[in-house]
Structures are given as structure tokens and as C-alpha cells.
Design a protein around this motif. Structure first.
Motif, PDB file in Angstrom:
ATOM      1  N   LYS A  20     -21.890  -2.317   0.781  1.00 17.22           N
ATOM      2  CA  LYS A  20     -21.265  -2.646   1.984  1.00 17.22           C
ATOM      3  C   LYS A  20     -19.919  -1.772   2.248  1.00 17.22           C
ATOM      4  O   LYS A  20     -20.162  -1.099   3.487  1.00 17.22           O
ATOM      5  N   SER A  40      -8.820  -6.736   4.482  1.00 16.94           N
ATOM      6  CA  SER A  40      -8.771  -8.211   3.827  1.00 16.94           C
ATOM      7  C   SER A  40      -7.662  -8.261   2.953  1.00 16.94           C
ATOM      8  O   SER A  40      -7.122  -7.172   2.474  1.00 16.94           O
ATOM      9  N   ARG A  44      -7.383  -9.478  -6.338  1.00 13.91           N
ATOM     10  CA  ARG A  44      -7.658  -8.669  -7.138  1.00 13.91           C
ATOM     11  C   ARG A  44      -6.834  -7.343  -7.605  1.00 13.91           C
ATOM     12  O   ARG A  44      -6.171  -6.978  -6.549  1.00 13.91           O
ATOM     13  N   ARG A  47      -8.192  -0.951  -7.530  1.00 15.41           N
ATOM     14  CA  ARG A  47      -9.013  -0.147  -8.605  1.00 15.41           C
ATOM     15  C   ARG A  47      -8.000   1.395  -8.470  1.00 15.41           C
ATOM     16  O   ARG A  47      -7.823   1.525  -7.445  1.00 15.41           O
ATOM     17  N   TYR A  56      -7.244  -2.908   0.947  1.00 12.43           N
ATOM     18  CA  TYR A  56      -7.065  -4.298   0.798  1.00 12.43           C
ATOM     19  C   TYR A  56      -5.473  -4.678   1.184  1.00 12.43           C
ATOM     20  O   TYR A  56      -4.652  -3.662   0.771  1.00 12.43           O
ATOM     21  N   GLU A  75     -11.296 -16.753   7.299  1.00 13.18           N
ATOM     22  CA  GLU A  75     -12.047 -17.443   6.021  1.00 13.18           C
ATOM     23  C   GLU A  75     -11.811 -16.826   4.861  1.00 13.18           C
ATOM     24  O   GLU A  75     -10.948 -15.898   4.786  1.00 13.18           O
ATOM     25  N   PHE A  79     -14.178 -15.308  -5.314  1.00 10.74           N
ATOM     26  CA  PHE A  79     -15.339 -14.454  -5.786  1.00 10.74           C
ATOM     27  C   PHE A  79     -14.892 -13.816  -7.200  1.00 10.74           C
ATOM     28  O   PHE A  79     -14.288 -12.972  -7.412  1.00 10.74           O
ATOM     29  N   TYR A  84     -10.453 -13.642  -1.958  1.00 14.48           N
ATOM     30  CA  TYR A  84     -10.596 -12.686  -0.923  1.00 14.48           C
ATOM     31  C   TYR A  84     -10.269 -13.456   0.261  1.00 14.48           C
ATOM     32  O   TYR A  84     -11.047 -14.290   0.474  1.00 14.48           O
ATOM     33  N   GLY A  85      -9.816 -12.945   1.415  1.00 15.51           N
ATOM     34  CA  GLY A  85      -9.660 -13.470   2.831  1.00 15.51           C
ATOM     35  C   GLY A  85      -9.404 -12.603   4.030  1.00 15.51           C
ATOM     36  O   GLY A  85      -8.805 -11.540   3.795  1.00 15.51           O
ATOM     37  N   THR A  86      -9.834 -13.155   5.164  1.00 20.18           N
ATOM     38  CA  THR A  86      -9.627 -12.339   6.246  1.00 20.18           C
ATOM     39  C   THR A  86      -8.383 -12.756   6.912  1.00 20.18           C
ATOM     40  O   THR A  86      -8.274 -14.100   7.598  1.00 20.18           O
ATOM     41  N   GLU A 104     -16.116  -6.907   6.499  1.00 20.02           N
ATOM     42  CA  GLU A 104     -16.667  -6.356   5.535  1.00 20.02           C
ATOM     43  C   GLU A 104     -16.738  -7.781   4.290  1.00 20.02           C
ATOM     44  O   GLU A 104     -15.548  -7.485   3.598  1.00 20.02           O
ATOM     45  N   ILE A 105     -17.439  -8.610   4.206  1.00 17.88           N
ATOM     46  CA  ILE A 105     -17.122  -9.657   3.237  1.00 17.88           C
ATOM     47  C   ILE A 105     -18.209 -10.241   2.530  1.00 17.88           C
ATOM     48  O   ILE A 105     -19.404 -10.235   3.139  1.00 17.88           O
ATOM     49  N   GLU A 106     -17.964 -11.123   1.583  1.00 14.49           N
ATOM     50  CA  GLU A 106     -19.195 -11.634   0.936  1.00 14.49           C
ATOM     51  C   GLU A 106     -19.736 -12.880   1.673  1.00 14.49           C
ATOM     52  O   GLU A 106     -19.025 -13.385   2.721  1.00 14.49           O
ATOM     53  N   GLY A 109     -17.986 -16.302   2.556  1.00 13.67           N
ATOM     54  CA  GLY A 109     -16.904 -16.110   3.712  1.00 13.67           C
ATOM     55  C   GLY A 109     -17.626 -15.984   5.063  1.00 13.67           C
ATOM     56  O   GLY A 109     -17.226 -16.378   6.200  1.00 13.67           O
ATOM     57  N   ARG A 140     -21.164   1.803 -11.440  1.00 14.31           N
ATOM     58  CA  ARG A 140     -19.782   2.196 -10.777  1.00 14.31           C
ATOM     59  C   ARG A 140     -18.600   2.349 -11.636  1.00 14.31           C
ATOM     60  O   ARG A 140     -17.666   2.605 -11.631  1.00 14.31           O
ATOM     61  N   ARG A 151     -21.559 -10.869 -11.464  1.00 15.52           N
ATOM     62  CA  ARG A 151     -21.644 -10.183  -9.993  1.00 15.52           C
ATOM     63  C   ARG A 151     -23.314 -10.403  -9.804  1.00 15.52           C
ATOM     64  O   ARG A 151     -23.816 -10.559  -8.745  1.00 15.52           O
TER      65      ARG A 151
HETATM   66  P1  5GP Z   1     -14.660  -6.042  -4.555  1.00 15.27           P
HETATM   67  O1  5GP Z   1     -13.953  -6.744  -5.690  1.00 15.27           O
HETATM   68  O2  5GP Z   1     -15.873  -5.524  -5.109  1.00 15.27           O
HETATM   69  O3  5GP Z   1     -13.812  -4.974  -3.471  1.00 15.27           O
HETATM   70  O4  5GP Z   1     -15.200  -7.087  -3.637  1.00 15.27           O
HETATM   71  C1  5GP Z   1     -15.819  -8.314  -4.086  1.00 15.27           C
HETATM   72  C2  5GP Z   1     -16.501  -8.867  -2.755  1.00 15.27           C
HETATM   73  O5  5GP Z   1     -15.704  -9.761  -1.965  1.00 15.27           O
HETATM   74  C3  5GP Z   1     -17.500  -8.067  -1.883  1.00 15.27           C
HETATM   75  O6  5GP Z   1     -18.602  -8.770  -1.982  1.00 15.27           O
HETATM   76  C4  5GP Z   1     -16.702  -8.012  -0.786  1.00 15.27           C
HETATM   77  O7  5GP Z   1     -17.622  -7.401   0.370  1.00 15.27           O
HETATM   78  C5  5GP Z   1     -15.965  -9.154  -0.575  1.00 15.27           C
HETATM   79  N1  5GP Z   1     -14.719  -9.111   0.197  1.00 15.27           N
HETATM   80  C6  5GP Z   1     -13.808  -8.296   0.514  1.00 15.27           C
HETATM   81  N2  5GP Z   1     -13.112  -8.857   1.532  1.00 15.27           N
HETATM   82  C7  5GP Z   1     -13.410 -10.163   1.684  1.00 15.27           C
HETATM   83  C8  5GP Z   1     -12.882 -11.134   2.703  1.00 15.27           C
HETATM   84  O8  5GP Z   1     -11.862 -10.906   3.441  1.00 15.27           O
HETATM   85  N3  5GP Z   1     -13.249 -12.219   2.386  1.00 15.27           N
HETATM   86  C9  5GP Z   1     -14.495 -12.491   1.936  1.00 15.27           C
HETATM   87  N4  5GP Z   1     -14.915 -13.816   2.013  1.00 15.27           N
HETATM   88  N5  5GP Z   1     -15.086 -11.596   0.864  1.00 15.27           N
HETATM   89  C10 5GP Z   1     -14.290 -10.485   0.980  1.00 15.27           C
END
Ligand code: 5GP
Length: 205
Positions: A20, A40, A44, A47, A56, A75, A79, A84-86, A104-106, A109, A140, A151
Motif C-alpha cells: 500500500k 496517520s 508503533r 522503523r 506517521y 477512524e 493492528f 493506528y488512526g487518522t 492509506e489504512i488497514e 479502519g 522486507r 500479519r
Molecule cells: P505498518 O506498521 O506496516 O506501517 O502498518 C500496519 C498497517 O496499518 C498497514 O496495513 C497500514 O496501512 C495500516 N495503517 C496505517 N495508518 C493507519 C491508520 O491511520 N488507520 C488504520 N486503521 N490503519 C492504518
């Protein structure tokens, strides 16, 4: 949130490891668009190479939970052990100003957004096959083995929710996937219910 006739909210979602963020970055690298990415918030840890405020907003669990209580998220989801939130205020403001905002979210959300903003455009990004997703998560090297397994299990459940989306885009090639998403955004703009107001203004009606 009120229906916005000018701005367009585009939700790019799909299983973890589908690519994504790579596709989203390729989309933003394309010329001639006015898309705004909604950064978002997460609990976490960053990285290597991730920048606060760009990839983020990195916050503590306490801070995130305080914001949940204050109703500051459009939302949010937990995860694989992290929140994770917007952030709601930025998205609302940009939509009110008439911008195209990309989330770009899971999956969990995305389905919450669908409830509060059904007029948004929901795109489900999928890998060309299950193995491609597993390979990506393994290669990765950003998570340990148990987190990768979590995951993968989650992705297998998320695949089943594709029917809740408006569009399915296969990430067989990053640039192709970004092109398809751009085509979807253009087509959505031309939809009668989105463009009729502008058109009537043009006619002076
Ligand atoms: P990662 O840890 O790999 O960066 O993200 C883990 C998952 O959280 C990914 O599927 C990513 O798209 C999702 N994610 C990132 N930001 C948000 C958010 O604001 N809200 C939600 N619901 N998921 C998010």
C-alpha cells in the motif's frame, strides 16, 4: 461529518504487505495531481528511515488513548499490538477546502470510514497471489517471525472483505497499480453526483 461536494476522500486499503505505501508513494510521484496524503498517527516504533510527521506521527499509547477519548480520530484500529488512526480535524479541514485527501489504512479502519463517510471512494489493493504477499512480508525484514505470522493470519482474514469496497486494484506492478488508482480518481470526479453542481454553475443555473 457533513457531505462534501468539493473534496474527495480516497481510501486505499488492503492486507498488510500488499504494498500500500509503495503504491501510494508512486501515486503521489505522478505529475499533475492535487492529492493530499493524510499522515496517520501510530504507537508503533519508527522503523529505520521513517520520519515523524512524514511517515506517521509517532506517539505513546497514553497519548493515543487520550486522543481516542477526546474523539480526535476519524477512524482507528489496533493492528498487531499497536494503534493506528487518522486524525479527524486535518481531514475535515482539507475536504472542506475542496482537496482530494488520500488515506492509506488497514481494513478495519476503512470499514469504519465507510460508515461515517459512505461517499468516500474505497479501493482494495490486492497482491497478484497469496505467495507474493507472504514473500513480501518475509523479505522486507522489518518484523520478527511471530509478528510476520500474525500479519499473514490477519491478511488471510482481510482477503474475505474485498466485496465491501468500490474497486479492487491488483498490485502486479507498482506503477500500473498507481496508474489504475489515478484513473479511478479521475472517473470518480466525473461522476454526475459529484460534478453536477459545478456543471450547473457553469451554465449559470
Ligand atoms: P505498518 O506498521 O506496516 O506501517 O502498518 C500496519 C498497517 O496499518 C498497514 O496495513 C497500514 O496501512 C495500516 N495503517 C496505517 N495508518 C493507519 C491508520 O491511520 N488507520 C488504520 N486503521 N490503519 C492504518
Amino acid at each position: 461529518m457533513k457531505l462534501n461536494v468539493n473534496g474527495l476522500l480516497i481510501v486505499i486499503s488492503g492486507p498488510s504487505g500488499v504494498g500500500k505505501s509503495t503504491v501510494r508513494k508512486a501515486l503521489f510521484n505522478k505529475k499533475g495531481h492535487n492529492l493530499i496524503y493524510s499522515v496517520s498517527m501510530t504507537t508503533r516504533k519508527p522503523r529505520d528511515g521513517e520520519v515523524d510527521g512524514v511517515d506517521y506521527y509517532f506517539v505513546s499509547r497514553e497519548e493515543f488513548e487520550r486522543r481516542i477519548e477526546e474523539g480526535k480520530f476519524l477512524e482507528y484500529a489496533e493492528f498487531v499490538g499497536n494503534y493506528y488512526g487518522t486524525p479527524k480535524d486535518i481531514v475535515e479541514k482539507k475536504l472542506d477546502e475542496g482537496h482530494e485527501v488520500v488515506l492509506e489504512i488497514e481494513v478495519e479502519g476503512a470499514l469504519q470510514v465507510r460508515k461515517v463517510m459512505p461517499e468516500a471512494v474505497f479501493i482494495f489493493l490486492v497482491p497478484p497471489g497469496r505467495q507474493a504477499l507472504y514473500d513480501r512480508l518475509l523479505s522486507r525484514g522489518t518484523e520478527d517471525k511471530s509478528k510476520i505470522e500474525e500479519r499473514i493470519n490477519k491478511a488471510n482474514r482481510e482477503f474475505l472483505l474485498a466485496h465491501k469496497y468500490d474497486y479492487i486494484v491488483v498490485n502486479d506492478d507498482v506503477d500500473n497499480a498507481a496508474d489504475r488508482i489515478m484513473a479511478i480518481i479521475r472517473a470518480e470526479h466525473a461522476k454526475t453526483e459529484r460534478s453536477i453542481h459545478q456543471y450547473m454553475k457553469l451554465l449559470g443555473e
